[in-house]
Design an enzyme around this catalytic site. Structure first.
Site, PDB file in Angstrom:
ATOM      1  N   ARG A 210       0.809  -1.227   0.000  1.00 51.59           N
ATOM      2  CA  ARG A 210       0.000   0.000   0.000  1.00 51.59           C
ATOM      3  C   ARG A 210       0.841   1.276   0.000  1.00 51.59           C
ATOM      4  O   ARG A 210       0.430   2.305   0.528  1.00 51.59           O
ATOM      5  CB  ARG A 210      -0.973   0.005   1.185  1.00 51.59           C
TER       6      ARG A 210
ATOM      7  N   SER B 173     -11.118   0.534   2.809  1.00 49.57           N
ATOM      8  CA  SER B 173     -10.348   0.271   4.032  1.00 49.57           C
ATOM      9  C   SER B 173      -9.674   1.544   4.529  1.00 49.57           C
ATOM     10  O   SER B 173      -9.021   2.245   3.763  1.00 49.57           O
ATOM     11  CB  SER B 173      -9.293  -0.803   3.776  1.00 49.57           C
TER      12      SER B 173
ATOM     13  N   GLU C  55      -4.432   3.809   5.746  1.00 53.40           N
ATOM     14  CA  GLU C  55      -4.366   3.556   4.309  1.00 53.40           C
ATOM     15  C   GLU C  55      -4.942   4.741   3.547  1.00 53.40           C
ATOM     16  O   GLU C  55      -4.495   5.069   2.453  1.00 53.40           O
ATOM     17  CB  GLU C  55      -5.141   2.280   3.972  1.00 53.40           C
TER      18      GLU C  55
END
Length: 316
Positions: A190, A239, A309
């Protein structure tokens, strides 16, 4: 700076433009300037006419970003459905030139797809299915655009964007297009390093040939799994936190008793604890406060510091 200060523009330029409708959370302030280019070449024309110190923010589907209520300084560029070219390209082509020599990349008999930054990942997945490319089906689970997926190495269902990338096109502040290869970047979970004031405008993705029917079955199975586990149709960013090594953010949040926790009109989803929902009229401040609360509470209970995130930008 308004449209009269520019020439040749074919896109749409607005000042003090509300941004909430361009984000999946439906929150956020205004952009000082907002540009929706007609296409890649129009975007180049626009950038060449901007001051060199103009702050730039790029938006795709707005699904992995929280824009604060005070809005964004400078210019916001919307790529969604504007940088929209999507096609199969030659399996062996000249990608760039170095020191007078031609560098090639090859799909080694696989299929290479070029997708511009404003193409949604869902559309890329469907295109893969139409070509019988089963290993591209995971893109259906990424709620964003190709540009955002490249910028953060987005993933879903065990797949990750940069595992399929063999080349990218980036654009700098002056509108110049550069062709680059994965070895020029540091790719993490990520996170992608090495962009250095450039922006992803297209990716070259390499997939295995397969059966279209099997590819369609794969994508349907993945979407069914997503719909069962995630609050689809609600205002969220996807998320909120990265999964820590060896664990899941959702499990940690749920075991800390935070499902259903609210601040203002922002709420931790009862269906998936790593989703924060806008229940209808939340502010960005509500959501940001809840993000901090969840991270602090998980740290106190489990001794694990969750890493965001979602990208939080703009002025408070």
């Amino acid at each position: 700076m308004d449209k009269e200060n520019f020439t040749r523009l074919r896109g749409e330029l607005f000042c003090d433009h509300p941004l909430a409708r361009y984000t999946s959370w439906r929150v956020g302030g205004k952009a000082e300037r907002f540009y929706r280019p007609a296409d890649l070449f129009d975007l180049q024309d626009f950038l060449t006419q901007l001051p060199s110190d103009e702050p730039l923010t790029w938006l795709g589907l707005g699904s992995n970003v929280l824009i604060r209520d005070g809005g964004i300084k400078g210019t916001v560029i919307l790529t969604l459905n504007r940088l929209k070219e999507l096609s199969v390209v030659n399996s062996q082509l000249v990608f760039r030139e170095k020191s007078g020599t031609e560098d090639f990349f090859s799909g080694n008999g696989k299929t290479i797809i070029r997708a511009e930054a404003g193409v949604t990942c869902a559309k890329l997945a469907k295109f893969c299915v139409s070509q019988g490319l089963e290993d591209g089906a995971f893109f259906a689970g990424i709620p964003g655009t190709v540009g955002g997926a490249l910028a953060m190495n987005a993933g879903a269902f065990g797949g990750e964007t940069w595992r399929t990338v063999i080349g990218v096109e980036t654009m700098n502040h002056q509108g110049e297009i550069l062709k680059r290869t994965p070895d020029e970047f540091k790719i993490h979970y990520r996170q992608v390093e090495g962009l250095e004031n450039q922006f992803f405008i297209a990716g070259y993705f390499c997939f295995n040939h397969g059966d279209p029917d099997k590819a369609k079955t794969a994508i349907n199975a993945l979407l069914k799994k997503r719909n069962l586990s995630q609050p689809i149709g609600k205002y969220s960013c996807g998320s909120v936190f990265r999964n820590p090594p060896g664990d899941y953010a959702a499990r940690l949040i749920e075991s800390a008793g935070l499902k259903g926790k609210s601040i203002g009109n922002a709420e931790v989803s009862e269906k998936h604890a790593n989703f924060i929902l806008n229940k209808g009229n939340a502010s960005a401040a509500d959501i940001e406060a809840l993000i901090h609360y969840v991270a602090q509470h998980v740290s106190q209970i489990h001794g694990i510091q969750l890493v965001k995130e979602v990208n939080i930008i703009g002025r408070s």
